[in-house]
Design a protein around this motif. Sequence first.
Motif, PDB file in Angstrom:
ATOM      1  N   LEU A  69      56.850  26.579 -52.360  1.00 20.75           N
ATOM      2  CA  LEU A  69      57.640  26.953 -53.529  1.00 20.75           C
ATOM      3  C   LEU A  69      56.824  26.840 -54.812  1.00 20.75           C
ATOM      4  N   LEU A  70      55.938  25.845 -54.879  1.00 18.66           N
ATOM      5  CA  LEU A  70      55.089  25.704 -56.063  1.00 18.66           C
ATOM      6  C   LEU A  70      54.141  26.898 -56.186  1.00 18.66           C
ATOM      7  N   ALA A  71      53.512  27.282 -55.071  1.00 20.63           N
ATOM      8  CA  ALA A  71      52.605  28.433 -55.095  1.00 20.63           C
ATOM      9  C   ALA A  71      53.362  29.710 -55.448  1.00 20.63           C
ATOM     10  N   ALA A  72      54.560  29.876 -54.888  1.00 16.43           N
ATOM     11  CA  ALA A  72      55.366  31.063 -55.182  1.00 16.43           C
ATOM     12  C   ALA A  72      55.812  31.073 -56.633  1.00 16.43           C
ATOM     13  N   LEU A  73      56.143  29.905 -57.166  1.00 18.51           N
ATOM     14  CA  LEU A  73      56.562  29.809 -58.558  1.00 18.51           C
ATOM     15  C   LEU A  73      55.453  30.252 -59.490  1.00 18.51           C
ATOM     16  N   VAL A  74      54.252  29.764 -59.242  1.00 22.37           N
ATOM     17  CA  VAL A  74      53.118  30.127 -60.086  1.00 22.37           C
ATOM     18  C   VAL A  74      52.847  31.627 -60.008  1.00 22.37           C
ATOM     19  N   ALA A  75      52.913  32.183 -58.794  1.00 19.45           N
ATOM     20  CA  ALA A  75      52.613  33.599 -58.611  1.00 19.45           C
ATOM     21  C   ALA A  75      53.666  34.496 -59.244  1.00 19.45           C
ATOM     22  N   VAL A  76      54.937  34.172 -59.013  1.00 18.96           N
ATOM     23  CA  VAL A  76      56.021  35.020 -59.513  1.00 18.96           C
ATOM     24  C   VAL A  76      56.132  34.931 -61.031  1.00 18.96           C
ATOM     25  N   ALA A  77      55.938  33.735 -61.579  1.00 20.73           N
ATOM     26  CA  ALA A  77      56.108  33.553 -63.018  1.00 20.73           C
ATOM     27  C   ALA A  77      54.938  34.082 -63.829  1.00 20.73           C
ATOM     28  N   SER A  78      53.753  34.201 -63.211  1.00 15.21           N
ATOM     29  CA  SER A  78      52.580  34.661 -63.959  1.00 15.21           C
ATOM     30  C   SER A  78      52.674  36.159 -64.242  1.00 15.21           C
ATOM     31  N   PRO A  79      52.104  36.615 -65.365  1.00 13.30           N
ATOM     32  CA  PRO A  79      52.176  38.035 -65.718  1.00 13.30           C
ATOM     33  C   PRO A  79      51.544  38.926 -64.660  1.00 13.30           C
ATOM     34  N   GLY A  80      52.238  39.984 -64.303  1.00 12.53           N
ATOM     35  CA  GLY A  80      51.768  40.959 -63.323  1.00 12.53           C
ATOM     36  C   GLY A  80      52.577  42.225 -63.501  1.00 12.53           C
ATOM     37  N   PRO A  81      52.371  43.241 -62.659  1.00 16.65           N
ATOM     38  CA  PRO A  81      53.114  44.501 -62.808  1.00 16.65           C
ATOM     39  C   PRO A  81      54.626  44.317 -62.853  1.00 16.65           C
ATOM     40  N   ALA A  82      55.155  43.440 -61.987  1.00 11.45           N
ATOM     41  CA  ALA A  82      56.597  43.244 -61.919  1.00 11.45           C
ATOM     42  C   ALA A  82      57.129  42.554 -63.177  1.00 11.45           C
ATOM     43  N   THR A  83      56.520  41.437 -63.543  1.00 12.69           N
ATOM     44  CA  THR A  83      57.015  40.693 -64.702  1.00 12.69           C
ATOM     45  C   THR A  83      56.823  41.472 -66.002  1.00 12.69           C
ATOM     46  N   LEU A  84      55.724  42.216 -66.108  1.00 19.35           N
ATOM     47  CA  LEU A  84      55.497  43.012 -67.315  1.00 19.35           C
ATOM     48  C   LEU A  84      56.502  44.147 -67.424  1.00 19.35           C
ATOM     49  N   ALA A  85      56.873  44.743 -66.278  1.00 16.83           N
ATOM     50  CA  ALA A  85      57.872  45.810 -66.281  1.00 16.83           C
ATOM     51  C   ALA A  85      59.232  45.256 -66.695  1.00 16.83           C
ATOM     52  N   LEU A 121      57.154  47.308 -53.613  1.00 16.81           N
ATOM     53  CA  LEU A 121      56.754  47.701 -52.262  1.00 16.81           C
ATOM     54  C   LEU A 121      55.403  48.403 -52.236  1.00 16.81           C
ATOM     55  N   THR A 122      55.054  49.062 -53.330  1.00 16.42           N
ATOM     56  CA  THR A 122      53.786  49.798 -53.375  1.00 16.42           C
ATOM     57  C   THR A 122      52.657  48.969 -53.994  1.00 16.42           C
ATOM     58  N   ASN A 123      52.926  47.712 -54.267  1.00 13.83           N
ATOM     59  CA  ASN A 123      51.898  46.832 -54.825  1.00 13.83           C
ATOM     60  C   ASN A 123      51.173  46.131 -53.670  1.00 13.83           C
ATOM     61  N   PRO A 124      49.929  46.539 -53.348  1.00  8.96           N
ATOM     62  CA  PRO A 124      49.231  45.935 -52.199  1.00  8.96           C
ATOM     63  C   PRO A 124      48.973  44.447 -52.364  1.00  8.96           C
ATOM     64  N   LYS A 125      48.955  43.962 -53.599  1.00  9.39           N
ATOM     65  CA  LYS A 125      48.705  42.550 -53.814  1.00  9.39           C
ATOM     66  C   LYS A 125      49.875  41.688 -53.334  1.00  9.39           C
ATOM     67  N   ALA A 126      51.070  42.288 -53.250  1.00  5.84           N
ATOM     68  CA  ALA A 126      52.238  41.510 -52.841  1.00  5.84           C
ATOM     69  C   ALA A 126      52.094  41.008 -51.410  1.00  5.84           C
ATOM     70  N   ILE A 127      51.683  41.897 -50.497  1.00  6.31           N
ATOM     71  CA  ILE A 127      51.546  41.469 -49.096  1.00  6.31           C
ATOM     72  C   ILE A 127      50.399  40.485 -48.939  1.00  6.31           C
ATOM     73  N   LEU A 128      49.338  40.638 -49.752  1.00  2.00           N
ATOM     74  CA  LEU A 128      48.234  39.678 -49.707  1.00  2.00           C
ATOM     75  C   LEU A 128      48.714  38.300 -50.158  1.00  2.00           C
ATOM     76  N   PHE A 129      49.547  38.294 -51.200  1.00  2.00           N
ATOM     77  CA  PHE A 129      50.058  37.016 -51.669  1.00  2.00           C
ATOM     78  C   PHE A 129      50.938  36.348 -50.625  1.00  2.00           C
TER      79      PHE A 129
END
Length: 209
Positions: free
Chosen positions: A11-27, A122-130
């Motif tokens: 959950l800590l790793a997911a929190l950092v990843a989801v909360a950090s700026p990226g295509p989803a959060t910027l949109a 779904l089209t963000n390849p970095k999501a599956i890597l994460f």
Amino acid sequence: MPVDVNLPLILLAALVAVASPGPATLAIAGTSMASGRAAGLPLALGITTGSLIWSISAALGLGALMLAHAWVFEVIRYFGAAYLMYLAYKSARSALSHKDIALKPVAGSAPRLFTKGLLLHLTNPKAILFFGALYSLGVPLSASPADLAIVIFAVGLQSAIIFHGYALLFSSHTMTRSYLRLRRGFETTFALGFGAASLKVLTARIQAP
């Protein structure tokens, strides 16, 4: 909570990843600033749904692979650690940059915003890597389907809270200015979090099934 699954670390790793700026959060941020929460929330719901789909796919796919070939876990573990370190580098570079974040508003009706958010994730390849890195981080080879279900639910709920929270946050101009002013501090925290997670993956002891 299952004793062999490191849920707090996941959950800590997911929190950092989801909360950090990226295509989803910027949109979400750009859309909420431009059109308010009425537009930001459907977009956030679509992104959350895409995140859940990737999470389920990664959990089931990795589970099947690791059940058939234990060595796959080791390969995924090192790739996951490398990817988390890459995210740490990106966050550190962003923290040192004096450039403003480029927000990306999305327009359309609520159903279209949901669809755009879903396709964006779904089209963000970095999501599956994460998610591959995430499940190799705290889910051992002995994890049961019930263990995976708990992780999927917990990560999904946390992602929903964060994405929808961003939609509400950036619909307020006062909160938006505060966030942007503190951006470099947040990015530094994200960099440290990703770096710590990467080291944890590399030093974790593998639990036999």
